[in-house]
Enzyme design. Structure first.
Site, PDB file in Angstrom:
ATOM      1  N   GLN A 106      70.640  40.993  41.900  1.00  0.00           N
ATOM      2  CA  GLN A 106      71.564  41.376  42.513  1.00  0.00           C
ATOM      3  C   GLN A 106      71.710  40.677  44.787  1.00  0.00           C
ATOM      4  O   GLN A 106      70.656  41.274  44.514  1.00  0.00           O
ATOM      5  CB  GLN A 106      71.384  42.910  41.874  1.00  0.00           C
ATOM      6  CG  GLN A 106      71.697  43.330  40.231  1.00  0.00           C
ATOM      7  CD  GLN A 106      72.238  44.812  40.902  1.00  0.00           C
ATOM      8  OE1 GLN A 106      71.161  45.261  39.409  1.00  0.00           O
ATOM      9  NE2 GLN A 106      73.253  45.280  41.643  1.00  0.00           N
ATOM     10  N   HIS A 107      72.390  41.622  44.805  1.00  0.00           N
ATOM     11  CA  HIS A 107      72.661  41.902  46.622  1.00  0.00           C
ATOM     12  C   HIS A 107      72.644  41.123  47.573  1.00  0.00           C
ATOM     13  O   HIS A 107      73.244  41.189  48.413  1.00  0.00           O
ATOM     14  CB  HIS A 107      71.397  43.249  46.584  1.00  0.00           C
ATOM     15  CG  HIS A 107      71.616  44.396  45.492  1.00  0.00           C
ATOM     16  ND1 HIS A 107      72.578  45.548  45.392  1.00  0.00           N
ATOM     17  CD2 HIS A 107      70.182  45.075  44.756  1.00  0.00           C
ATOM     18  CE1 HIS A 107      72.053  46.487  44.782  1.00  0.00           C
ATOM     19  NE2 HIS A 107      70.983  45.716  44.711  1.00  0.00           N
TER      20      HIS A 107
ATOM     21  N   ASP B  21      71.295  41.409  37.379  1.00  0.00           N
ATOM     22  CA  ASP B  21      70.413  40.947  36.199  1.00  0.00           C
ATOM     23  C   ASP B  21      70.058  42.044  35.489  1.00  0.00           C
ATOM     24  O   ASP B  21      69.703  41.656  34.876  1.00  0.00           O
ATOM     25  CB  ASP B  21      69.240  40.140  37.072  1.00  0.00           C
ATOM     26  CG  ASP B  21      69.270  41.093  38.467  1.00  0.00           C
ATOM     27  OD1 ASP B  21      68.834  42.350  38.834  1.00  0.00           O
ATOM     28  OD2 ASP B  21      67.661  40.651  38.327  1.00  0.00           O
TER      29      ASP B  21
END
Length: 491
Positions: free
Chosen positions: A84-85, A245
């Site tokens: 992520q991110h 994820d």
């Protein structure tokens, strides 16, 4: 040779890519292909060339197909679950303009703080996005890029998350899902749409962003001829929107509207995470109020320092990771990369309580205790965000589902049981992110609910461990040190 339809779930994580070949009807794992990629940077920087992710994906899929001897024609769907991110900026041809900024890149901490104030404080962000900007969030990373590399930001023709980048390579469609989008801090989890006022605050043109599919299991296209050639698969293979994820792990565990709700999960990996699928829209400063891949909510707490930090302490002491004993009065907060929960991006490790009789094994045990305490402290806040009382007997009796690499370690499991006092379930499946992605692929190919499909597969079932008496002395000792040290020593 296996028969029946096959789906591929891709787990593109921080250090490597895994591709799971799964029987679409039974959920049986037929093969797991792997390929590494590298992380560069120091002093808070963590970056990877996105092209490495694509190369690793193709190699991992080829590895899995070779292991299982699955005919390419048997594959009916593929989905990507990504870390992520991360911030990926592309040119007009879809090529990366620079290495991606990863979730654990902490250089954007000043930008996160400034953004929080610019909107009027944490409450304003919680009301819109369900999360408060911290260094890991994509919005803070974009703001860092604008301030430190303005020419790169100005030249961006597209802005993507890691899993978006890979999905677009697979099917040619610029698309994301609510789960991964909710980790950007420019997505309104209440309206399930991009927040254009926040995008204006960030100077980010909405046209640079991918469309948002209804769920991670939505069919968004088929493999392009180029992608099919690179993967050795037919061009007609269905591609799902995919997700982040953590959202994929929740699907793999059967968490969501068509499965388990308000059941806590503790994941012990490079980072430590706690999450639960819930119908409650959370709004807590220390918790990321993510959306789930299936349309429910997935509040999540994340710590930066977990298995990697403890392994580093073990290496410094010359010990095997299983050589630890109890901390014996020591407190070691292993915040080697700063910390996200609690929000201490500039923190370093802190050790107190040393005596002449201190052993290396106890020092390592204190590192485990500090890491587990930090994760479980986030769990209490998570449960409260779900509308539950963490201290209520009915809530304390809910078993923790313990996943991640640490769940396979004796000391990790023992420490979680001792400091939580809760029953624990260790799922038998070890590749829950990849299995969750496979369920999204199966959902897209067959038009079913991904959580319901994963529940039928039974991926979340596993070994059940009874609760042990909670070690209140160790808990209170660590809590006291953290309270007195932050922010003076950990700022």
């Amino acid at each position: 040779m296996p028969t029946g339809p096959v789906v591929i779930g891709v787990d593109s994580s921080t250090q490597s890519t895994k591709a799971a070949l799964v029987n679409a009807e039974t959920g049986a794992l037929l093969a797991l292909g792997r390929a590494p990629h590298t992380v560069a940077g120091a002093e808070g920087a963590r970056e990877t060339d996105p092209e490495e992710w694509w190369t690793a994906l193709t190699r991992a899929v080829a590895d899995a197909l070779r292991q299982a001897a699955v005919p390419p024609a048997a594959v009916i769907g593929i989905a990507v679950a990504g870390q992520q991110h991360g911030l990926v900026v592309l040119d007009a041809a879809g090529r990366p303009l620079r290495r991606a900024l990863l979730w654990n890149d902490t250089r954007s901490a000043p930008q996160a703080a400034a953004l929080t104030g610019a909107l009027g404080g944490p409450g304003a962000w919680l009301a819109r996005t369900g999360s408060v900007p911290v260094a890991s969030m994509t919005a803070a990373k974009w703001q860092w890029l604008r301030e430190t590399e303005p020419r790169t930001a100005a030249g961006a023709a597209a802005v993507r998350l890691p899993h978006d980048f890979l999905t677009e390579r697979l099917c040619g469609t610029a698309v994301t899902d609510p789960g991964d989008a909710s980790g950007t801090c420019w997505y309104d989890t209440g309206r399930a749409a991009y927040d254009h006022e926040l995008l204006a605050l960030l100077g980010l043109d909405p046209a640079l962003l991918p469309a948002v599919a209804p769920t991670g299991g939505t069919r968004v296209g088929t493999l392009t001829p180029a992608a099919a050639d690179a993967l050795g698969l037919p061009a007609g293979v269905t591609v799902a929107a995919g997700t982040g994820d953590n959202m994929a792990a929740a699907v793999g565990l059967g968490l969501g509207g068509a499965g388990l709700l308000d059941r806590p999960v503790v994941s012990l990996g490079t980072s430590g995470t706690v999450f639960a699928a819930t119908r409650t829209r959370p709004a807590s400063p220390g918790i990321a109020g993510f959306a789930a891949a299936d349309g429910s909510h997935l509040p999540l707490g994340c710590t930066l320092n977990c298995t990697l930090a403890v392994d580093r302490i073990a290496a410094l002491l010359g010990l095997d990771r299983e050589d630890a004993t109890r901390g014996d009065g020591l407190v070691l907060l292993p915040y080697l990369d700063g910390e996200r929960t609690p929000d201490l991006p500039h923190a370093t490790g802190l050790l107190t309580g040393l005596r002449h009789a201190t052993t290396p094994q106890a020092l390592l045990g204190a590192a485990y205790e500090g890491a587990v305490f930090t994760v479980l402290r986030a769990l209490d806040e998570l449960l409260a965000a779900c509308g539950l009382d963490p201290a209520a007997p009915s809530v304390r009796e809910l078993p923790l589902r313990l996943i991640g690499g640490g769940a396979r370690g004796r000391v990790w499991t023992d420490t979680v049981r001792r400091l939580s006092g809760r029953p624990v379930v260790v799922p038998a499946a070890t590749e829950l992110v990849a299995l969750g992605a496979a369920a999204l692929a199966g959902a897209a190919a067959n038009g079913v609910d991904p959580v319901a499909l994963a529940t039928v597969w039974g991926a979340g079932a596993g070994r059940e461990l009874d609760p042990v008496e909670r070690d209140e002395d160790t808990w209170q000792r660590i809590a006291g040190v953290l309270a007195h040290a932050a922010p003076t020593l950990l700022g």
